[in-house]
Design a protein around this motif. Structure first.
Motif, mmCIF file in Angstrom:
data_model
loop_
_atom_site.group_PDB
_atom_site.id
_atom_site.type_symbol
_atom_site.label_atom_id
_atom_site.label_comp_id
_atom_site.label_asym_id
_atom_site.label_seq_id
_atom_site.Cartn_x
_atom_site.Cartn_y
_atom_site.Cartn_z
ATOM 1 N N UNK A 141 0.904 -1.176 0.067
ATOM 2 C CA UNK A 141 0.119 0.004 0.019
ATOM 3 C C UNK A 141 0.421 1.202 -0.118
ATOM 4 N N UNK A 142 0.181 2.205 -0.886
ATOM 5 C CA UNK A 142 1.107 3.570 -0.847
ATOM 6 C C UNK A 142 2.633 3.605 -0.938
ATOM 7 N N UNK A 143 3.110 3.177 -2.181
ATOM 8 C CA UNK A 143 3.931 2.880 -2.601
ATOM 9 C C UNK A 143 4.934 3.918 -2.824
ATOM 10 N N UNK A 144 4.182 5.659 -2.473
ATOM 11 C CA UNK A 144 5.400 6.084 -2.798
ATOM 12 C C UNK A 144 6.095 6.508 -0.385
ATOM 13 N N UNK A 145 5.654 6.057 -0.239
ATOM 14 C CA UNK A 145 5.719 5.457 1.462
ATOM 15 C C UNK A 145 6.393 4.289 1.901
ATOM 16 N N UNK A 146 6.665 3.164 0.306
ATOM 17 C CA UNK A 146 7.057 2.505 1.653
ATOM 18 C C UNK A 146 8.138 2.237 2.147
ATOM 19 N N UNK A 147 9.315 3.262 1.499
ATOM 20 C CA UNK A 147 10.743 3.688 1.915
ATOM 21 C C UNK A 147 10.990 5.134 2.008
ATOM 22 N N UNK B 19 17.173 2.898 -2.067
ATOM 23 C CA UNK B 19 17.713 1.373 -1.523
ATOM 24 C C UNK B 19 16.872 0.373 -0.959
ATOM 25 N N UNK B 20 16.634 1.405 -0.290
ATOM 26 C CA UNK B 20 15.602 0.175 0.862
ATOM 27 C C UNK B 20 14.326 -0.131 0.348
ATOM 28 N N UNK B 21 13.778 0.518 -0.578
ATOM 29 C CA UNK B 21 12.495 -0.126 -1.929
ATOM 30 C C UNK B 21 12.662 -0.922 -2.030
ATOM 31 N N UNK B 22 14.381 -1.113 -3.044
ATOM 32 C CA UNK B 22 14.336 -1.792 -3.826
ATOM 33 C C UNK B 22 15.023 -2.783 -2.670
#
Length: 89
Positions: free
Chosen positions: A60-66, A70-73
């Motif tokens: 949910x809320x891809x923009x706030x994943x991290x 680098x952490x999102x990846x």
């Protein structure tokens, strides 16, 4: 195959995001309430212990994943390496 949800947000909208993921068909939702951290939290670790190859994780809320690309990846790459399908919601 199970469908799980994952929310990582520093916003009080986290409850709304959880509810949206359950409504979309997730059997369980894991979340981390974080403000400006680059490392995945305890919700992430619980998610990793639950998923199996062939499962799906809706983020949910891809923009706030991290706050860190680098952490999102790392998060999406780790799931993919485990044979888990990753969807954005």
């Amino acid at each position: 195959m199970a469908v799980y949800g994952y929310v990582c947000s520093g916003s009080f909208k986290i409850d709304d995001l959880d509810r949206d993921l359950f409504t979309s068909g997730c059997s369980e939702v894991f979340d981390d309430f974080v403000i400006s951290t680059a490392t995945p939290g305890p919700g992430w670790r619980k998610l990793l212990s639950a998923v199996r190859a062939g499962d799906t994780v809706r983020i949910a809320d891809w923009d706030n994943l991290s706050r860190c690309a680098t952490t999102a990846e790392f998060i999406t790459g780790t799931l993919t390496d485990l044979g888990v399908r990753v969807e954005t919601f």
